[in-house]
Write an enzyme that holds these catalytic residues in place. Structure first.
Site, PDB file in Angstrom:
ATOM      1  N   THR A  89      -1.369 -17.737 -24.903  1.00 14.51           N
ATOM      2  CA  THR A  89      -0.710 -18.966 -25.315  1.00 14.51           C
ATOM      3  C   THR A  89       0.758 -18.890 -24.915  1.00 14.51           C
ATOM      4  O   THR A  89       1.281 -17.819 -24.643  1.00 14.51           O
ATOM      5  CB  THR A  89      -0.796 -19.184 -26.838  1.00 14.51           C
ATOM      6  OG1 THR A  89      -0.057 -18.151 -27.487  1.00 14.51           O
ATOM      7  CG2 THR A  89      -2.231 -19.170 -27.313  1.00 14.51           C
ATOM      8  N   ARG A  90       1.400 -20.034 -24.911  1.00 16.97           N
ATOM      9  CA  ARG A  90       2.821 -20.048 -24.576  1.00 16.97           C
ATOM     10  C   ARG A  90       3.692 -19.884 -25.809  1.00 16.97           C
ATOM     11  O   ARG A  90       4.813 -19.469 -25.713  1.00 16.97           O
ATOM     12  CB  ARG A  90       3.181 -21.361 -23.878  1.00 16.97           C
ATOM     13  CG  ARG A  90       2.515 -21.513 -22.544  1.00 16.97           C
ATOM     14  CD  ARG A  90       2.874 -22.818 -21.911  1.00 16.97           C
ATOM     15  NE  ARG A  90       2.541 -23.904 -22.830  1.00 16.97           N
ATOM     16  CZ  ARG A  90       3.148 -25.073 -22.851  1.00 16.97           C
ATOM     17  NH1 ARG A  90       4.067 -25.347 -21.977  1.00 16.97           N
ATOM     18  NH2 ARG A  90       2.807 -25.984 -23.714  1.00 16.97           N
ATOM     19  N   LYS A  91       3.156 -20.255 -26.971  1.00 18.74           N
ATOM     20  CA  LYS A  91       3.984 -20.248 -28.169  1.00 18.74           C
ATOM     21  C   LYS A  91       3.847 -18.930 -28.915  1.00 18.74           C
ATOM     22  O   LYS A  91       2.765 -18.551 -29.346  1.00 18.74           O
ATOM     23  CB  LYS A  91       3.608 -21.405 -29.075  1.00 18.74           C
ATOM     24  CG  LYS A  91       3.864 -22.721 -28.381  1.00 18.74           C
ATOM     25  CD  LYS A  91       3.832 -23.862 -29.338  1.00 18.74           C
ATOM     26  CE  LYS A  91       4.094 -25.105 -28.513  1.00 18.74           C
ATOM     27  NZ  LYS A  91       4.789 -26.117 -29.165  1.00 18.74           N
ATOM     28  N   THR A  92       4.953 -18.242 -29.051  1.00 21.81           N
ATOM     29  CA  THR A  92       4.988 -17.001 -29.805  1.00 21.81           C
ATOM     30  C   THR A  92       6.220 -17.024 -30.695  1.00 21.81           C
ATOM     31  O   THR A  92       7.142 -17.808 -30.488  1.00 21.81           O
ATOM     32  CB  THR A  92       5.067 -15.763 -28.881  1.00 21.81           C
ATOM     33  OG1 THR A  92       6.218 -15.888 -28.051  1.00 21.81           O
ATOM     34  CG2 THR A  92       3.821 -15.628 -28.010  1.00 21.81           C
TER      35      THR A  92
END
Length: 90
Positions: free
Chosen positions: A76-79
């Site tokens: 995913t891109r969101k961390t």
């Protein structure tokens, strides 16, 4: 800080309800008492975070599979800021 960890379960192992209820160990950590006490809370927080992310991903994949989805989640891109490496590869 002089500590060593030995993993007792392989990476990616799904902890069953029975294993959790039995409080089956997942790792053994050895080292000087002071070093263990200093690192304990941080290590537990990181392990807990990784476990939570893995559990959420597993739950989502199980739900998707039940509905016939055969895709693959690569990342995913969101961390969380400062935690990207741990959340993606931990």
């Amino acid at each position: 800080a002089g500590c060593t960890a030995t993993w007792l379960v392989p990476e990616g192992h799904f902890i069953t309800a029975d294993e959790a209820a039995a409080k089956a160990p997942v790792a053994r950590v050895e080292g000087p008492t002071r070093a263990l006490l200093v690192a304990e809370r941080t290590a537990l927080n990181i392990l807990s975070r990784c476990s939570g992310v893995a559990t959420a991903a597993h739950t989502a994949m199980e739900l998707a599979r039940q509905h016939g989805w055969q895709g693959r989640v690569a990342g995913t891109r969101k961390t969380t800021p400062g935690f990207g490496l741990v959340e993606k590869y931990g």
